[in-house]
Motif scaffolding. Structure first.
Motif, short mmCIF file in Angstrom:
data_model
loop_
_atom_site.label_atom_id
_atom_site.label_comp_id
_atom_site.label_asym_id
_atom_site.label_seq_id
_atom_site.Cartn_x
_atom_site.Cartn_y
_atom_site.Cartn_z
N ARG A 38 5.05 84.86 95.37
CA ARG A 38 4.49 85.46 94.15
C ARG A 38 4.80 86.96 94.05
O ARG A 38 4.88 87.51 92.96
CB ARG A 38 2.97 85.23 94.13
CG ARG A 38 2.29 85.73 92.87
CD ARG A 38 2.78 84.97 91.65
NE ARG A 38 2.33 85.62 90.42
CZ ARG A 38 3.04 86.51 89.76
NH1 ARG A 38 4.23 86.90 90.21
NH2 ARG A 38 2.59 87.05 88.64
N SER B 19 8.19 85.24 89.59
CA SER B 19 7.13 84.94 88.63
C SER B 19 6.63 83.52 88.85
O SER B 19 7.31 82.69 89.48
CB SER B 19 7.65 85.09 87.19
OG SER B 19 8.59 84.05 86.90
N ASP C 196 -4.37 82.49 84.71
CA ASP C 196 -3.60 83.36 83.81
C ASP C 196 -3.90 83.04 82.36
O ASP C 196 -3.95 83.93 81.50
CB ASP C 196 -2.10 83.16 84.06
CG ASP C 196 -1.55 84.15 85.07
OD1 ASP C 196 -2.34 84.92 85.65
OD2 ASP C 196 -0.32 84.16 85.29
N THR D 6 5.00 86.23 81.07
CA THR D 6 5.60 86.55 82.35
C THR D 6 6.31 87.89 82.23
O THR D 6 6.48 88.42 81.12
CB THR D 6 6.58 85.43 82.77
OG1 THR D 6 7.05 85.67 84.10
CG2 THR D 6 7.76 85.34 81.82
N GLY D 7 6.72 88.46 83.35
CA GLY D 7 7.47 89.72 83.34
C GLY D 7 6.70 90.86 82.70
O GLY D 7 5.51 91.06 82.94
N LYS E 5 3.41 90.11 80.68
CA LYS E 5 2.22 89.92 81.49
C LYS E 5 1.72 91.25 82.05
O LYS E 5 0.50 91.50 82.09
CB LYS E 5 2.52 88.94 82.63
CG LYS E 5 1.30 88.61 83.47
CD LYS E 5 1.63 87.53 84.50
CE LYS E 5 0.43 87.22 85.36
NZ LYS E 5 0.72 86.15 86.35
N GLU E 6 2.64 92.11 82.48
CA GLU E 6 2.24 93.41 83.02
C GLU E 6 1.50 94.22 81.95
O GLU E 6 0.48 94.86 82.23
CB GLU E 6 3.48 94.19 83.48
CG GLU E 6 4.13 93.62 84.73
CD GLU E 6 5.39 94.38 85.11
OE1 GLU E 6 5.64 95.47 84.51
OE2 GLU E 6 6.13 93.90 85.98
#
Length: 502
Positions: free
Chosen positions: A320, A324, A383, A480-481, A484-485
Motif C-alpha cells: 500500500r 494504489s 475509502d 486514486t492518486g 484521493k490525496e
C-alpha cells in the motif's frame, strides 16, 4: 503528515484482532461446512442445500443494508457501533448451535424447513454484529494509515480464526462421532469461543470520527448512496468475482473425492462395482493407503490456502505504501487467474493421480490473492465512506460497511450455489450415513472420473473466471492518486475545523 497524531491504542488493536479471530471461527464453520452438513447431516440433496443458501443470501440482500441504516440512526452513550458489539454475540452463538442441529428425520420436509429457518436466523443474528463490527474500523481513527494497518492486523486474526474450524471439524465428523454429533460438537465449541472473544472489543474501543449533524432518513440514505461511485464499483467487482473463493469454500469435496478417493482401494470396501454391498467387517482405514490420516486431508488443504493468505495480508500494508488500492486489486486478480488456470492444466491430464504435494503448492499460491482480497475490500469500503463524505459532507459508515458484510456472504453463497448446482448435474453419489465401517467411520462412495474432472474444473476454472470478471469494474475506480490525496487533505481540514474526539 509524518507528525500526525496517533489515535489507536494497543488494547484496541489486540482486542479487535482477537474478536475477529473468534467471529471468523463461527463464520468459517457456516460458510465452509453448511452445505456439507445439509447434505450429509440433515440428508438434503445438493439442490435443496444450495437453494437454502441462495434464499438466505437473497434475504441478506435486504437485511444487511437495513442493518446499516439502523446503525447510522443509532444514538447511544456508547456510540452507534458499539452497542451491537455487546448484545449480539449470545444470539449468534445460539443460532450457530441450532444451525448445525438436525432434529428431524433424515431428508424429510421438516428437515428442509428447519435448515432454511435456522440458516436465515443465523444470517440475521450475525449481521446485527457484523455490520457495526467492521464499520467500527472507519470511525475508530480518522487516519487512513492507521486504518490500513488496523484492518490488516484484524484480517490476519480473522484468517487464523478461520483456519481453526478447518483443522478441527473434519476430524470430528470423520471420527466415530459421525456427521451429526461431530458438527454439533464443533458448533458448540466455536459458538462459545466466538461469543466470548468477539465481545471484548466493546469494552476497549472508542468511536473518534465526528458523527453527522443530523440523522438521515431511509430515503435520504438511498439518495446519498447513489452518489457513492466508489461503493458501486466495489459492489460490482465483488459480485462478479464471487466464484474466486470456490476452492476455499469447497475444500471438503476436494479432499474426499480428489485426494482420499485416489488413495483408497474400494475393492476392500464394496463387494461389487455398483457399490451396493459392503465387505463384511469393513475397515475404511485399512483400505486407505497414505501417510496422512484420512480425517486430516481436508485440514491440510485448507491450511495450505490459509498459509498463502497470511503472508499476503502481512505484505498488504507494505504494498500500500508503493501502490494504489486499484493497482493492488487488479494485479492480485491477474495473479489469481493465472494460478487457477495453471492448476487445471497440470491436473486435468489425469485426475485419478493428483499429487497432493503439488496441490499444496497450488493452494498456497491460490491463497495469496485471496489474502489480499481479504483486506483490500475492507480498505476500499472504508475509502468509499471518505469518498461519500468528500462528495456530500455526510458519512454513512453503517450502510457502507453493511455492503461489505453482504458481499462476503454473497461471495460464499454464489460460489457454493454454482458449485452445488453444477455438481448436482453430474453422477455424483452423495454420502449415505448408514454406510459406516466397524469403527463407525463414514464410508464414501467412489466417484466416476467424469465427476472428478468436473470437481477439478469447479475449483480451478470457475474461480479463474471470477478473477477475470472482478477486474472489469475496478477500471472505473478513479478515487486514486492525486484525486484521493486532494480529498483526504480536504477532509482532514474539515475534521480539524469540526473537532475530532480524542
Amino acid at each position: 503528515m509524518g507528525n500526525q497524531k496517533k489515535y489507536l491504542t494497543m488494547k484496541e488493536r489486540v482486542c479487535f484482532t482477537v474478536g475477529a479471530f473468534g467471529r471468523s471461527g463461527i463464520y468459517t464453520l457456516m460458510s465452509m461446512f453448511t452445505l456439507v452438513f445439509f447434505q450429509n447431516g440433515a440428508g438434503l440433496t445438493l439442490t435443496q442445500g444450495t437453494t437454502i443458501i441462495l434464499i438466505g443470501r437473497i434475504f441478506d440482500a435486504l437485511n444487511d443494508p437495513l442493518m446499516g441504516m439502523i446503525v447510522d440512526r443509532t444514538k447511544s452513550r456508547w456510540g452507534k457501533m458499539r452497542p451491537y458489539l455487546l448484545f449480539a454475540p449470545v444470539p449468534i452463538a445460539i443460532c450457530t448451535i441450532l444451525l448445525f442441529t438436525a432434529p428431524f428425520e433424515h431428508g424429510s420436509t421438516a428437515a428442509f424447513v428447519w435448515a432454511l429457518i435456522t440458516y436465515i436466523l443465523w444470517g440475521v443474528a450475525f449481521t446485527i454484529q457484523d455490520v457495526p463490527f467492521w464499520g467500527l474500523s472507519s470511525v475508530i481513527t480518522p487516519l487512513e494509515s492507521e486504518r490500513t494497518s488496523f484492518i490488516s492486523t484484524a484480517r490476519l486474526g480473522s484468517t487464523f480464526g478461520g483456519i481453526l474450524p478447518a483443522l478441527l471439524v473434519p476430524i470430528l465428523y470423520q471420527s466415530n462421532m459421525g456427521y451429526n454429533k461431530g458438527f454439533f460438537v464443533g458448533a458448540l465449541l466455536f459458538a462459545l469461543l466466538g461469543c466470548g472473544l468477539s465481545i471484548l472489543i466493546f469494552f476497549v474501543s472508542k468511536e473518534r470520527v465526528p458523527k453527522m449533524d443530523h440523522t438521515p432518513s431511509f430515503r435520504e440514505t438511498f439518495a446519498v448512496l447513489g452518489k457513492n461511485k466508489l461503493l458501486i464499483v466495489v459492489i460490482f467487482a465483488s459480485v462478479l468475482g464471487s466464484t474466486m473463493v470456490t476452492a476455499n469454500q469447497c475444500a471438503d469435496y476436494i479432499g474426499n473425492y480428489l485426494i482420499i478417493q485416489n488413495y483408497t482401494d474400494f475393492s476392500q470396501i464394496f463387494t461389487d462395482a455398483a457399490q451396493t454391498t459392503l465387505v463384511p467387517n469393513v475397515d475404511a482405514a485399512a483400505a486407505y493407503s497414505f501417510w496422512i490420516p484420512r480425517g486430516t486431508i481436508v485440514t491440510t488443504l485448507t491450511v495450505a490456502i490459509g498459509v498463502g493468505m497470511v503472508p499476503a495480508m502481512a505484505l498488504f500494508p507494505i504494498l500500500r505504501k508503493k501502490l494504489s488500492l486499484k493497482q493492488i486489486y487488479i494485479g492480485s486478480s491477474v495473479f489469481g487467474l493465472v494460478v487457477h488456470a495453471l492448476c487445471y492444466i497440470v491436473f486435468a491430464q489425469d485426475v485419478t493421480k493428483i499429487n497432493v504435494y503439488i496441490l499444496w503448492v497450488f493452494l498456497f499460491l491460490m491463497g495469496l490473492p485471496l489474502g489480499i482480497f481479504n483486506v483490500i475490500t475492507y480498505a476500499l469500503i472504508a475509502d468509499s465512506v471518505d469518498y461519500l463524505e468528500w462528495k456530500t459532507g455526510e458519512r454513512h459508515e453503517g450502510v457502507c460497511f453493511s455492503f461489505q458484510t453482504f458481499l462476503s456472504k454473497v461471495n460464499a453463497a454464489v460460489a457454493t450455489f454454482v458449485f452445488g448446482q453444477i455438481l448436482g448435474k453430474t453422477d455424483f453419489m452423495a454420502v449415505n450415513k448408514a454406510l459406516t465401517d466397524v469403527e463407525g467411520r463414514q464410508i464414501f462412495y467412489q466417484q466416476s472420473v467424469d465427476t472428478q474432472k468436473m470437481l477439478l474444473a469447479l475449483v480451478t476454472i470457475v474461480p479463474a473466471v471470477g478473477f477475470l470478471l472482478t477486474i472489469v469494474p475496478m477500471f472505473f475506480n478513479d478515487y486514486t492518486g492525486k484525486t484521493k490525496e486532494k480529498a483526504q487533505k480536504e477532509l482532514e481540514e474539515a475534521r480539524i475545523a469540526k473537532g475530532i474526539e480524542e
